[in-house]
Design a protein around this motif. Structure first.
Motif, PDB file in Angstrom:
ATOM      1  N   ALA A   1      -4.929  -2.952   8.567  1.00 23.39           N
ATOM      2  CA  ALA A   1      -5.101  -2.415   7.208  1.00 23.39           C
ATOM      3  C   ALA A   1      -4.703  -3.430   6.142  1.00 23.39           C
ATOM      4  N   GLN A   2      -5.604  -3.634   5.195  1.00 18.59           N
ATOM      5  CA  GLN A   2      -5.325  -4.498   4.047  1.00 18.59           C
ATOM      6  C   GLN A   2      -5.676  -3.810   2.730  1.00 18.59           C
ATOM      7  N   HIS A   3      -6.421  -2.711   2.835  1.00 13.50           N
ATOM      8  CA  HIS A   3      -6.831  -1.949   1.649  1.00 13.50           C
ATOM      9  C   HIS A   3      -6.467  -0.483   1.858  1.00 13.50           C
ATOM     10  N   ALA A   4      -6.340   0.237   0.759  1.00  9.94           N
ATOM     11  CA  ALA A   4      -5.942   1.641   0.812  1.00  9.94           C
ATOM     12  C   ALA A   4      -6.902   2.469   1.662  1.00  9.94           C
ATOM     13  N   ILE A   5      -8.205   2.237   1.506  1.00  6.67           N
ATOM     14  CA  ILE A   5      -9.194   3.035   2.237  1.00  6.67           C
ATOM     15  C   ILE A   5      -9.031   2.839   3.742  1.00  6.67           C
ATOM     16  N   THR A   6      -8.676   1.630   4.168  1.00  6.87           N
ATOM     17  CA  THR A   6      -8.479   1.361   5.604  1.00  6.87           C
ATOM     18  C   THR A   6      -7.288   2.141   6.135  1.00  6.87           C
TER      19      THR A   6
ATOM     20  N   LEU B   1       0.833  -1.203   0.000  1.00  5.88           N
ATOM     21  CA  LEU B   1       0.000   0.000   0.000  1.00  5.88           C
ATOM     22  C   LEU B   1       0.874   1.263   0.000  1.00  5.88           C
TER      23      LEU B   1
END
Length: 405
Positions: free
Chosen positions: A295-300, A243
């Motif tokens: 966190a695993q996704h950009a939004i997170t 990320l």
């Protein structure tokens, strides 16, 4: 609005601008000096890291001295002294030709930074009306928070697209503008009896640290230690979870959401008291770290930046306001320097200690553990200040009721 209660005066804006320029120079150099050391002097990773962090050591050492001197020398004189030294030492980066010399320059530069920022914090506390101190110190702290977002972005952009010479040129220009801005400051004078300086002889710890500030400053050091895990390891963590692009906007989200929340949190601090702001801000800081650890996704990752921005950013400015409010009027300089000595110590020692822990537990567990420390900090805050703040608010309310009656 009554002039005595006006916040956005010429002097408040100018001292905030000077503070912003100091901190943006600090963050530009912090994110680029390690790469500069490796490229120019073929430094090892550990020595390159020292080239960045030794700056903080210089600031920590000089702050107590600056806090002791500020009332005797004068706030504006000390500010101009710090800014002038900051500019002169900034010019020494251009001809530097060895790594040991760079270490010395960074250390001395930290000295100048510590002197100047102790002065700006003290001046801001004096300029802000007492009735709006929570709001005013919040906005003043935003100058540091914005620099935290903008500085690394500018530093990395210059580093990737231009020669290192441009980095030093830009920060030199910022230093010059900071001096020019400060020349036009009109600072209220604090009357201090001459005997204050004449009757004391020998070394007294109270001459360098404000006793009333130490309890809240200890909590600030703990949270500075926690926050250093983000400053030092976020980039490596982002690489591990793929990320990297989102991580570059982490501090932008931090600053944006802190800025949006600032008009509300500062006013609530003044109206409802510090506990109504500090308890929720600590909780949000801890919650943001838990989000970051998962966190695993950009939004997170970006949500974590926003939540941590509101949480830690609000706590930092609120704690500084508490530190200044607890100190006698004539010792606001010492209170400011004491606050930042503890904060800088937490920020400075954090990467060193956490560097040993990180290989054992990994990034996700590290940030989860940091969240646990923050939640424990809720109890610590209650013990060092929160309980006393409740009693103070009760006394304040009773006094107001008596006056109304």
């Amino acid at each position: 609005m009554n002039q005595e209660h006006k916040l956005w005066t010429k002097d408040f804006i100018m001292v905030s601008v000077s503070n912003f320029l100091l901190f943006i120079s600090f963050y530009i150099l912090m994110v680029t000096l390690a790469v500069y050391s490796i490229d120019k002097f073929h430094a090892s990773q550990s020595k390159a890291g020292l080239a960045s962090s030794i700056f903080v050591l210089g600031a920590v050492i000089v702050r107590p001295i600056a806090g002791k001197m500020i009332e005797r020398v004068g706030k504006k004189r000390l500010l101009l002294l710090g800014l002038s030294l900051f500019l002169i030492i900034m010019l020494l980066y251009f001809p530097v030709n060895s790594l040991p010399l760079l270490f010395l320059i960074r250390f001395l530069h930290g000295f100048a930074f510590g002197i100047a920022t102790t002065a700006t914090g003290t001046i801001a506390a004096d300029i802000i009306p007492m009735s709006r101190r929570g709001e005013g110190m919040g906005y003043f702290a935003t100058s540091m928070n914005l620099a935290m977002a903008v500085g690394p972005f500018i530093g990395l952009f210059i580093s990737q697209n231009f020669d290192h010479f441009v980095i030093f040129l830009v920060t030199t220009v910022f230093a010059v503008v900071a001096i020019v801005t400060s020349l036009f400051l009109a600072i209220p004078k604090t009357s201090i009896e001459a005997k204050t300086f004449q009757t004391k002889s020998g070394f007294h710890l109270g001459d360098y640290f404000e006793k009333s500030t130490i309890p809240i400053a200890i909590l600030v050091a703990v949270f500075g230690f926690v926050y250093s895990s983000i400053l030092s390891f976020l980039s490596s963590y982002a690489e591990e979870i793929n990320l990297v692009n989102a991580a570059s906007f982490f501090f932008v989200m931090y600053a944006a959401f802190l800025l949006v929340s600032r008009p509300f949190t500062g006013k609530w601090f003044d109206i409802k008291g510090e506990n109504m702001i500090i308890y929720p801000s600590i909780f949000l800081f801890g919650a943001g770290l838990i989000i970051l650890s998962q966190a695993q996704h950009a939004i997170t990752l970006l949500i974590a930046g926003a939540v941590i921005g509101i949480g830690f950013g609000t706590f930092q400015s609120s704690a500084q306001t508490v530190a200044v409010n607890l100190a006698p009027k004539t010792r606001t300089g010492l209170a400011t320097s004491t606050f930042f000595v503890f904060y800088d110590f937490g920020i400075g020692v954090g990467p060193f200690i956490l560097g040993f822990i990180l290989p054992l537990i990994g990034f996700r567990s590290l940030y989860f553990c940091m969240a646990v420390i923050v939640f424990i900090g809720i109890l610590l805050y209650y013990l060092v200040h929160g309980k006393k703040a409740v009693d103070f608010q009760k006394d304040k309310k009773q006094t107001k009721d008596i006056q109304v009656g």
